[in-house]
Design a protein around this motif. Structure first.
Motif, PDB file in Angstrom:
ATOM      1  N   ASN A   1     -16.399  -5.554  -0.159  1.00 33.93           N
ATOM      2  CA  ASN A   1     -16.331  -4.490  -1.158  1.00 33.93           C
ATOM      3  C   ASN A   1     -15.831  -3.240  -0.457  1.00 33.93           C
ATOM      4  OD1 ASN A   1     -17.129  -2.155  -2.838  1.00 33.93           O
ATOM      5  ND2 ASN A   1     -18.000  -3.753  -4.131  1.00 33.93           N
ATOM      6  N   PHE A   2     -14.739  -2.669  -0.979  1.00 35.41           N
ATOM      7  CA  PHE A   2     -14.154  -1.478  -0.367  1.00 35.41           C
ATOM      8  C   PHE A   2     -14.353  -0.234  -1.214  1.00 35.41           C
ATOM      9  CE2 PHE A   2     -11.696  -5.052   1.382  1.00 35.41           C
ATOM     10  CZ  PHE A   2     -12.030  -4.874   2.715  1.00 35.41           C
ATOM     11  N   HIS A   3     -15.233  -0.327  -2.204  1.00 39.21           N
ATOM     12  CA  HIS A   3     -15.478   0.813  -3.083  1.00 39.21           C
ATOM     13  C   HIS A   3     -16.805   1.496  -2.805  1.00 39.21           C
ATOM     14  CE1 HIS A   3     -11.896  -0.113  -5.306  1.00 39.21           C
ATOM     15  NE2 HIS A   3     -12.294  -1.351  -5.433  1.00 39.21           N
TER      16      HIS A   3
ATOM     17  N   LEU B   1     -17.077  -7.593   4.738  1.00 39.75           N
ATOM     18  CA  LEU B   1     -16.117  -6.513   4.896  1.00 39.75           C
ATOM     19  C   LEU B   1     -16.547  -5.359   4.001  1.00 39.75           C
ATOM     20  CD1 LEU B   1     -14.694  -9.109   5.822  1.00 39.75           C
ATOM     21  CD2 LEU B   1     -12.619  -8.280   4.776  1.00 39.75           C
ATOM     22  N   LEU B   2     -16.699  -4.169   4.602  1.00 41.50           N
ATOM     23  CA  LEU B   2     -17.175  -2.999   3.872  1.00 41.50           C
ATOM     24  C   LEU B   2     -16.318  -1.780   4.148  1.00 41.50           C
ATOM     25  CD1 LEU B   2     -21.009  -3.119   4.643  1.00 41.50           C
ATOM     26  CD2 LEU B   2     -19.920  -3.663   2.466  1.00 41.50           C
ATOM     27  N   THR B   3     -16.369  -0.845   3.228  1.00 41.12           N
ATOM     28  CA  THR B   3     -15.741   0.444   3.467  1.00 41.12           C
ATOM     29  C   THR B   3     -16.616   1.253   4.412  1.00 41.12           C
ATOM     30  OG1 THR B   3     -14.903   2.476   2.482  1.00 41.12           O
ATOM     31  CG2 THR B   3     -16.821   1.493   1.418  1.00 41.12           C
ATOM     32  N   GLY B   4     -15.987   2.023   5.257  1.00 37.09           N
ATOM     33  CA  GLY B   4     -16.723   2.917   6.150  1.00 37.09           C
ATOM     34  C   GLY B   4     -16.887   4.294   5.547  1.00 37.09           C
ATOM     35  N   GLU B   5     -16.316   4.492   4.368  1.00 38.12           N
ATOM     36  CA  GLU B   5     -16.351   5.805   3.726  1.00 38.12           C
ATOM     37  C   GLU B   5     -17.695   6.040   3.053  1.00 38.12           C
ATOM     38  OE1 GLU B   5     -12.966   6.117   1.115  1.00 38.12           O
ATOM     39  OE2 GLU B   5     -11.711   5.131   2.608  1.00 38.12           O
TER      40      GLU B   5
ATOM     41  N   VAL C   1     -20.209  -7.902  10.457  1.00 37.07           N
ATOM     42  CA  VAL C   1     -19.857  -6.894   9.460  1.00 37.07           C
ATOM     43  C   VAL C   1     -18.654  -6.117   9.976  1.00 37.07           C
ATOM     44  CG1 VAL C   1     -20.640  -4.883   8.156  1.00 37.07           C
ATOM     45  CG2 VAL C   1     -22.269  -6.706   8.718  1.00 37.07           C
ATOM     46  N   ALA C   2     -17.581  -6.124   9.187  1.00 36.55           N
ATOM     47  CA  ALA C   2     -16.378  -5.359   9.522  1.00 36.55           C
ATOM     48  C   ALA C   2     -16.377  -4.089   8.682  1.00 36.55           C
ATOM     49  CB  ALA C   2     -15.125  -6.179   9.241  1.00 36.55           C
ATOM     50  N   ILE C   3     -16.367  -2.952   9.359  1.00 37.24           N
ATOM     51  CA  ILE C   3     -16.352  -1.661   8.686  1.00 37.24           C
ATOM     52  C   ILE C   3     -14.919  -1.141   8.731  1.00 37.24           C
ATOM     53  CG2 ILE C   3     -17.286   0.674   8.654  1.00 37.24           C
ATOM     54  CD1 ILE C   3     -19.598  -0.450  10.435  1.00 37.24           C
TER      55      ILE C   3
END
Length: 183
Positions: free
Chosen positions: A82-84, A111-115, A146-148
């Motif tokens: 999730n990139f949101h 996979l994640l957003t780092g924002e 976990v990929a940020i």
């Protein structure tokens, strides 16, 4: 690089034993290269994972008879993303844990957003991921990486001239030498 990969509960060892280290690295690099170019990150992610062979087996159900599906799965490594919203970490880990408990996967890749908000009192995204994954044990007990992703940094780097040539070989992606440049 504009992503960082964190390993928990021997996930690095499991990925290495499966001979998937380079495939995972190349897939994350491929996603990192192409994701910022689209406002439709979900479609772009599925397309990228399909290009890399993570969706070759078609239907990727988590629970039989339900619509819940992984974003990708290859050699018993499942990808959720999730990139949101960073807060997806909990849902993503639970979805991966279900597959692990049911014996469908050996390791999860989230996979994640780092924002996150600059006003957040919880420190960096990396520190927060480490704290949360460690505090969720034993509920979340599977090997997981976990990929940020720092999507804004990737978007800025996409303005740099480079050749986005990618050769797909079997189940992996072999990036051209020009794709090795990351922030």
């Amino acid at each position: 690089m504009s992503y960082e990969l964190l390993h928990f509960r021997d996930s690095k060892m499991v990925i290495e034993e499966k001979g998937m280290t380079n495939i995972v690295k190349d897939t994350l690099g491929y996603v990192d290269d192409w994701l910022p170019e689209s406002p439709f990150k979900g479609r772009r992610l599925k397309s990228s994972l399909e290009d890399c062979g993570w969706r070759d087996n078609g239907n990727l159900p988590i629970i039989e008879g339900r619509r819940y599906q992984y974003k990708g799965c290859l050699q018993r490594i499942a990808i959720e993303a999730n990139f949101h919203a960073y807060e997806y970490i909990l849902e993503g880990l639970v979805r991966l844990q279900l597959g692990y408990d049911l014996g469908k996967i050996d390791v999860g890749l989230l996979l994640l957003t780092g924002e996150r908000s600059a006003k957040s009192p919880f420190g960096s995204t990396k520190e927060l991921v480490i704290r949360e994954v460690e505090s969720l044990y034993p509920t979340i007990s599977m090997p997981v990486a976990v990929a940020i992703f720092n999507i804004e940094a990737s978007a800025a780097n996409s303005m740099l001239p480079c050749e986005p040539v990618v050769e797909v070989h079997g189940h992996g992606v072999v990036p051209s030498s020009s794709q090795e440049v990351r922030s």
